[in-house]
Design a protein around this motif. Structure first.
Motif, PDB file in Angstrom:
ATOM      1  N   THR A 245       0.824  -1.211   0.000  1.00 26.80           N
ATOM      2  CA  THR A 245       0.000   0.000   0.000  1.00 26.80           C
ATOM      3  C   THR A 245       0.855   1.257   0.000  1.00 26.80           C
ATOM      4  O   THR A 245       0.713   2.137  -0.870  1.00 26.80           O
ATOM      5  N   ILE A 246       1.733   1.356   0.986  1.00 28.82           N
ATOM      6  CA  ILE A 246       2.585   2.554   1.093  1.00 28.82           C
ATOM      7  C   ILE A 246       3.545   2.618  -0.080  1.00 28.82           C
ATOM      8  O   ILE A 246       3.822   3.694  -0.621  1.00 28.82           O
ATOM      9  N   GLY A 247       4.038   1.461  -0.514  1.00 31.29           N
ATOM     10  CA  GLY A 247       4.979   1.445  -1.637  1.00 31.29           C
ATOM     11  C   GLY A 247       4.368   1.990  -2.910  1.00 31.29           C
ATOM     12  O   GLY A 247       5.015   2.737  -3.656  1.00 31.29           O
ATOM     13  N   CYS A 248       3.114   1.636  -3.190  1.00 37.53           N
ATOM     14  CA  CYS A 248       2.447   2.163  -4.385  1.00 37.53           C
ATOM     15  C   CYS A 248       2.288   3.676  -4.297  1.00 37.53           C
ATOM     16  O   CYS A 248       2.506   4.392  -5.286  1.00 37.53           O
ATOM     17  N   ALA A 249       1.892   4.166  -3.115  1.00 32.61           N
ATOM     18  CA  ALA A 249       1.744   5.612  -2.943  1.00 32.61           C
ATOM     19  C   ALA A 249       3.085   6.322  -3.115  1.00 32.61           C
ATOM     20  O   ALA A 249       3.162   7.403  -3.721  1.00 32.61           O
ATOM     21  N   VAL A 250       4.153   5.735  -2.601  1.00 29.61           N
ATOM     22  CA  VAL A 250       5.482   6.339  -2.730  1.00 29.61           C
ATOM     23  C   VAL A 250       5.918   6.364  -4.198  1.00 29.61           C
ATOM     24  O   VAL A 250       6.491   7.350  -4.670  1.00 29.61           O
ATOM     25  N   CYS A 251       5.652   5.278  -4.919  1.00 28.16           N
ATOM     26  CA  CYS A 251       6.026   5.246  -6.338  1.00 28.16           C
ATOM     27  C   CYS A 251       5.301   6.333  -7.129  1.00 28.16           C
ATOM     28  O   CYS A 251       5.887   6.989  -7.996  1.00 28.16           O
ATOM     29  N   ILE A 252       4.018   6.528  -6.845  1.00 26.76           N
ATOM     30  CA  ILE A 252       3.263   7.594  -7.516  1.00 26.76           C
ATOM     31  C   ILE A 252       3.841   8.956  -7.168  1.00 26.76           C
ATOM     32  O   ILE A 252       3.986   9.839  -8.028  1.00 26.76           O
ATOM     33  N   ASP A 253       4.180   9.143  -5.900  1.00 28.36           N
ATOM     34  CA  ASP A 253       4.774  10.402  -5.459  1.00 28.36           C
ATOM     35  C   ASP A 253       6.112  10.656  -6.149  1.00 28.36           C
ATOM     36  O   ASP A 253       6.387  11.771  -6.631  1.00 28.36           O
ATOM     37  N   LEU A 254       6.958   9.647  -6.216  1.00 30.19           N
ATOM     38  CA  LEU A 254       8.257   9.808  -6.879  1.00 30.19           C
ATOM     39  C   LEU A 254       8.087  10.071  -8.375  1.00 30.19           C
ATOM     40  O   LEU A 254       8.844  10.853  -8.967  1.00 30.19           O
ATOM     41  N   TRP A 255       7.109   9.427  -8.976  1.00 33.06           N
ATOM     42  CA  TRP A 255       6.847   9.671 -10.400  1.00 33.06           C
ATOM     43  C   TRP A 255       6.453  11.126 -10.629  1.00 33.06           C
ATOM     44  O   TRP A 255       6.852  11.744 -11.619  1.00 33.06           O
ATOM     45  N   ASP A 256       5.670  11.676  -9.709  1.00 31.62           N
ATOM     46  CA  ASP A 256       5.290  13.086  -9.818  1.00 31.62           C
ATOM     47  C   ASP A 256       6.495  14.002  -9.616  1.00 31.62           C
ATOM     48  O   ASP A 256       6.644  15.015 -10.304  1.00 31.62           O
ATOM     49  N   LEU A 257       7.363  13.643  -8.663  1.00 35.94           N
ATOM     50  CA  LEU A 257       8.561  14.459  -8.428  1.00 35.94           C
ATOM     51  C   LEU A 257       9.484  14.461  -9.638  1.00 35.94           C
ATOM     52  O   LEU A 257      10.242  15.416  -9.849  1.00 35.94           O
ATOM     53  N   LEU A 258       9.417  13.411 -10.431  1.00 34.52           N
ATOM     54  CA  LEU A 258      10.279  13.307 -11.602  1.00 34.52           C
ATOM     55  C   LEU A 258       9.793  14.181 -12.762  1.00 34.52           C
ATOM     56  O   LEU A 258      10.542  14.426 -13.707  1.00 34.52           O
ATOM     57  N   ASP A 259       8.562  14.665 -12.666  1.00 36.26           N
ATOM     58  CA  ASP A 259       7.966  15.462 -13.751  1.00 36.26           C
ATOM     59  C   ASP A 259       8.686  16.804 -13.889  1.00 36.26           C
ATOM     60  O   ASP A 259       8.749  17.583 -12.936  1.00 36.26           O
ATOM     61  N   ILE A 260       9.205  17.082 -15.058  1.00 33.82           N
ATOM     62  CA  ILE A 260       9.935  18.333 -15.272  1.00 33.82           C
ATOM     63  C   ILE A 260       9.002  19.536 -15.306  1.00 33.82           C
ATOM     64  O   ILE A 260       9.431  20.688 -15.152  1.00 33.82           O
ATOM     65  N   ASN A 261       7.686  19.282 -15.494  1.00 35.71           N
ATOM     66  CA  ASN A 261       6.702  20.370 -15.565  1.00 35.71           C
ATOM     67  C   ASN A 261       5.942  20.537 -14.252  1.00 35.71           C
ATOM     68  O   ASN A 261       4.819  21.041 -14.247  1.00 35.71           O
ATOM     69  N   ARG A 262       6.522  20.089 -13.161  1.00 39.69           N
ATOM     70  CA  ARG A 262       5.870  20.252 -11.860  1.00 39.69           C
ATOM     71  C   ARG A 262       5.556  21.713 -11.576  1.00 39.69           C
ATOM     72  O   ARG A 262       6.331  22.608 -11.907  1.00 39.69           O
ATOM     73  N   ARG A 263       4.388  21.962 -10.949  1.00 36.18           N
ATOM     74  CA  ARG A 263       3.985  23.323 -10.637  1.00 36.18           C
ATOM     75  C   ARG A 263       4.954  23.981  -9.660  1.00 36.18           C
ATOM     76  O   ARG A 263       5.241  25.175  -9.754  1.00 36.18           O
ATOM     77  N   GLY A 641      -9.104   7.290  -3.217  1.00 34.39           N
ATOM     78  CA  GLY A 641      -8.425   6.260  -4.002  1.00 34.39           C
ATOM     79  C   GLY A 641      -7.307   5.597  -3.231  1.00 34.39           C
ATOM     80  O   GLY A 641      -7.060   4.391  -3.383  1.00 34.39           O
ATOM     81  N   PHE A 642      -6.608   6.379  -2.401  1.00 32.27           N
ATOM     82  CA  PHE A 642      -5.549   5.807  -1.560  1.00 32.27           C
ATOM     83  C   PHE A 642      -6.137   4.796  -0.573  1.00 32.27           C
ATOM     84  O   PHE A 642      -5.587   3.715  -0.354  1.00 32.27           O
ATOM     85  N   PHE A 643      -7.287   5.140   0.026  1.00 33.17           N
ATOM     86  CA  PHE A 643      -7.945   4.210   0.943  1.00 33.17           C
ATOM     87  C   PHE A 643      -8.405   2.952   0.198  1.00 33.17           C
ATOM     88  O   PHE A 643      -8.318   1.836   0.728  1.00 33.17           O
ATOM     89  N   PHE A 644      -8.921   3.139  -1.021  1.00 35.60           N
ATOM     90  CA  PHE A 644      -9.365   1.986  -1.810  1.00 35.60           C
ATOM     91  C   PHE A 644      -8.169   1.109  -2.173  1.00 35.60           C
ATOM     92  O   PHE A 644      -8.274  -0.127  -2.144  1.00 35.60           O
ATOM     93  N   LEU A 645      -7.046   1.725  -2.506  1.00 35.73           N
ATOM     94  CA  LEU A 645      -5.819   0.961  -2.772  1.00 35.73           C
ATOM     95  C   LEU A 645      -5.424   0.153  -1.539  1.00 35.73           C
ATOM     96  O   LEU A 645      -5.030  -1.012  -1.651  1.00 35.73           O
ATOM     97  N   CYS A 646      -5.538   0.766  -0.370  1.00 34.42           N
ATOM     98  CA  CYS A 646      -5.217   0.066   0.883  1.00 34.42           C
ATOM     99  C   CYS A 646      -6.117  -1.156   1.054  1.00 34.42           C
ATOM    100  O   CYS A 646      -5.640  -2.239   1.437  1.00 34.42           O
ATOM    101  N   TRP A 647      -7.402  -0.997   0.756  1.00 37.33           N
ATOM    102  CA  TRP A 647      -8.322  -2.139   0.846  1.00 37.33           C
ATOM    103  C   TRP A 647      -7.928  -3.230  -0.151  1.00 37.33           C
ATOM    104  O   TRP A 647      -7.833  -4.408   0.208  1.00 37.33           O
ATOM    105  N   ALA A 648      -7.701  -2.842  -1.395  1.00 37.34           N
ATOM    106  CA  ALA A 648      -7.391  -3.827  -2.435  1.00 37.34           C
ATOM    107  C   ALA A 648      -6.096  -4.565  -2.131  1.00 37.34           C
ATOM    108  O   ALA A 648      -5.999  -5.788  -2.323  1.00 37.34           O
ATOM    109  N   ALA A 649      -5.078  -3.844  -1.642  1.00 38.34           N
ATOM    110  CA  ALA A 649      -3.780  -4.467  -1.348  1.00 38.34           C
ATOM    111  C   ALA A 649      -3.879  -5.438  -0.182  1.00 38.34           C
ATOM    112  O   ALA A 649      -3.090  -6.382  -0.089  1.00 38.34           O
TER     113      ALA A 649
END
Length: 780
Positions: A245-263, A641-649
């Protein structure tokens, strides 16, 4: 339906859409910023604190009420109470679960001065008679269970949800019979669920510090999240799902940090690397060291020989004091008469003059050789003489020890024949080889190679002495490389229902292990029987840890036998079955582990509603219909969606498991479904899109923005309209929350006697609670 914010967004400008997790800042326009500011100021924080106080009191009341009943051993208290006693006696035991949760019980016993004298052998044994501080033991899971309800409230609060959403999510856990029932007994699930919920809360608090990375609070919540995750997996291995659960959220967060067009601005790769390493250290490496630490404590405490010895190798057992296996160990020499015993089934290697039948029931033909079987009782037909590969001149080999790796022959004393295996199918396993014996002259001539076996000791170096008891080994046939093996299915009457012995082609299988139990030919006054006092040996921690891990995973995967109360994952969301924990015939009292059906059904229904909403929204976007404003969609996808991911995982991986499964395996997933329910009820009554739609026309007509900022007069106009609509929304949300919790409370009270084991019910009352055919006792 068009987007109600479209006109307003055209006036204030459109920026890059940045998804939010847990409803935190920043927003993408001045209007959104003001919307968020208004929402955060109402209701005021003291309302949350008062509600949290009430929820906390109710959580402790429901978990601790009548905790001393029954004053007998209940269900799996026979295991985890026993393990606490073994810790206090420092006696080595084996269990498929990691040690953290069991160590907590041992700590409680040590704090109250309990000496571990009671071993919780049977369900129904009296705690009072045996003077066991069972209430103190049960108080630990009750405490953690009550705090879990508090943590659920805090998760919703920290995620930015309204007070009704916080009350609803925590109320569903508060009044759930399965969470209450599992946290009032000496069981591990309260520890598991508590630290799982703390991991979710810790990650949310960490994520809210994302705008101040590498600060003190950022590091604090990152490390606390990692620590809680380590406690989850150190309690049960299903804690891996929390890492997912936490790993998926971290991967999404890191993917966002990698975006060169971050706000917030692009990160250079060095800074991104720091983010990656920090998360890897805080959420993987440090938790792993904490996980190892609990095993180190486990080994340090359990220093005495005990019932867990049989699961470990001889080398491991030598590290334990008072180990009988090593005290009775003797060196085995050539020409000794020995008895061989299988480690798992405990049958002796046995033979007798009777022959295999010409044909088996399936039509296959045997060799009609002498039967070699497994026999559970000591008998002269169990005696074998160990011979060298090549004959040794008379007298010169009597004192020659057998070494690991030697090629040997085994002579059956009673029939004077030599053990042999060959390329003939065994009675029950066509892919395995038959074991038989042949006369001495054949063994010395044309069948010589077929009678050769290699002694291959477990974890023993080549050339070390082969010993009785401690010298656990595999007997490997030299030409074919099959291992001598047996199993529990008895042979037919022609073999007197004894166990089949055959050659297993999977020589690495752990069930191939045998040991020499005795050397009958060795005189009692033999110098070899003189025992020296031996001090426990030392093994490096990692060697002991790896061996224990292998044994734990093997035996955990072997838990495939049927159980009358085992359930399948598809049973859990609908609460189709429970588990009988305890019964008392005289009072007609029983504890039946069952959730609150109403709460389970509501949570499961809203899981489906969430999936439907997301599916409909995605379909609408594909067709150019944008029905949700940006903030609402962000909250729906990223927080709910994060809570739903936690349930599914925590739910779907159980479909891949072959081991026994029970309702308590669903508790972490159920907690996540309660979070989804609270969040989704708020979404249904969310007023933000209506506020945007009504105020956008006002702001557009005024045309008084300066540099994209709203004037104070426009803000006042907006606030008046938003306060009115928010008031209406809040009333609707509270109404829905109260109605849901009212019916959930009814279900909790109705099933109260089955959860608390009190009071006893009449047959009519028992049958009234069989909503889905629950297999309750005393129904007649």
């Amino acid at each position: 339906m068009s987007n109600p914010n479209s006109a307003l967004r055209q006036r204030v400008g459109k920026e890059k859409n940045k998804p939010l997790v847990n409803g935190d800042k920043p927003e993408d326009s001045p209007v959104d910023a003001y919307l968020s500011d208004v929402q955060r100021k109402a209701p005021k924080e003291w309302d949350y604190k008062v509600a949290l106080g009430i929820v906390t009191i109710l959580a402790f009341a429901t978990r601790f009420f009548g905790i001393s009943h029954p004053n007998e051993v209940v269900f799996d208290e026979v295991h985890f109470g026993k393990f606490a006693s073994y810790y206090l006696q420092r006696t080595y035991f084996f269990d498929v679960h990691p040690p953290f949760g069991k160590l907590l019980f041992a700590l409680v016993g040590w704090l109250v001065g309990y000496d571990g004298h009671f071993l919780f052998d049977n369900i129904g044994e009296s705690y009072i008679t045996n003077n066991v501080p069972y209430v103190a033991f049960r108080a630990l899971p009750a405490l953690l269970g009550a705090l879990t309800v508090v943590v659920v409230f805090l998760i919703m609060w920290e995620s930015g949800y309204s007070l009704p959403a916080c009350v609803l999510a925590s109320g569903l856990v508060l009044f759930d019979n399965s969470h209450v029932g599992q946290t009032r007994l000496i069981l591990l699930d309260a520890t598991l669920v508590f630290f799982m919920s703390l991991s979710v809360l810790g990650y949310i608090r960490f994520y809210k510090q994302r705008h101040e990375p590498f600060g003190r609070k950022w590091w604090k919540w990152l490390l606390l999240t990692g620590f809680c995750m380590s406690c989850v997996i150190s309690t049960k291995y299903v804690g891996t799902f929390t890492f997912v659960t936490i790993g998926c959220a971290v991967c999404i967060d890191l993917w966002d940090l990698l975006d060169i067009n971050r706000r917030e601005g692009a990160l250079d790769l060095i800074t991104f690397g720091k983010h990656f390493v920090a998360r890897a250290v805080g959420l993987i490496i440090i938790p792993f060291f904490f996980y190892l630490f609990w095993f180190q404590v486990h080994f340090a405490i359990l220093s005495r020989s005990g019932p867990g010895d049989d699961f470990m190798s001889p080398e491991f057992q030598e590290t334990l004091s008072d180990n009988l296996l090593h005290q009775a160990a003797l060196d085995v020499h050539y020409y000794d008469t020995i008895t061989l015993r299988h480690k798992e089934t405990k049958v002796y290697l046995h033979s007798h003059p009777d022959k295999y039948p010409l044909r088996y029931d399936d039509g296959r033909i045997s060799s009609q050789g002498q039967q070699v079987t497994g026999y559970p009782f000591n008998d002269t037909n169990n005696q074998w003489q160990i011979l060298p590969n090549d004959p040794i001149p008379d007298g010169s080999g009597v004192d020659r020890p057998v070494l690991n790796g030697d090629l040997i022959k085994l002579r059956h004393l009673v029939t004077n024949t030599i053990l042999l295996t060959h390329d003939v199918a065994s009675p029950y396993h066509p892919t395995n080889q038959e074991f038989t014996t042949v006369p001495l002259e054949l063994a010395a001539g044309e069948r010589h190679n077929d009678t050769l076996f290699e002694i291959r000791m477990e974890q023993g170096k080549k050339g070390v002495p082969f010993r009785s008891m401690s010298g656990q080994f595999k007997l490997i046939h030299h030409p074919s490389k099959v291992a001598m093996w047996t199993h529990t299915t008895p042979l037919p009457d022609w073999a007197f229902k004894q166990a089949e012995i055959n050659g297993n082609k999977n020589a690495q299988q752990s069930s191939n292990i045998w040991y020499v139990e005795d050397i009958p030919s060795l005189p009692e006054d033999s110098p070899r029987r003189i025992k020296e006092v031996r001090k426990p040996k030392h093994l490096p921690f990692l060697i002991k840890y790896i061996e224990l891990q292998r044994a734990m995973f093997y035996h955990n995967n072997a838990l495939t036998a049927s159980h009358p109360y085992a359930t399948q994952p598809f049973h859990w969301p609908f609460l189709l079955r429970g588990v009988s924990f305890w019964t008392q015939e005289s009072t007609k009292q029983q504890i039946y582990f069952l959730g609150n059906p109403i709460g389970y059904w509501i949570a499961s229904a809203l899981l489906a509603v969430f999936a439907g909403i997301v599916g409909a929204d995605q379909l609408g976007l594909r067709r150019g219909v944008d029905a949700l404003d940006r903030r609402t969609r962000s909250r729906l996808y990223n927080s709910t969606g994060f809570f739903f991911l936690c349930w599914a995982a925590h739910y779907f991986p159980f479909y891949l498991m072959g081991r026994q499964l029970f309702l308590h395996h669903y508790l972490p997933a159920h907690l996540a479904s309660c979070l989804v329910t609270g969040a989704l009820v708020e979404f249904i009554f969310n007023v933000d899109p209506v506020i945007d739609q009504q105020t956008s026309s006002v702001i557009a007509a005024k045309k008084d923005k300066v540099g994209g900022k709203l004037s104070e007069r426009t803000k006042r106009t907006f606030q008046t309209a938003s306060d009115r609509l928010k008031g209406q929304s809040l009333v609707a949300t509270w109404t829905a929350t109260i109605v849901i919790l009212a019916v959930v409370l009814y279900g909790f009270i109705f099933f109260f006697p089955l959860t608390y084991g009190w009071p006893g019910l009449t047959p009519a009352q028992v049958n009234a609670r069989k909503w889905l055919g629950y297999d309750l006792h005393f129904a007649k």
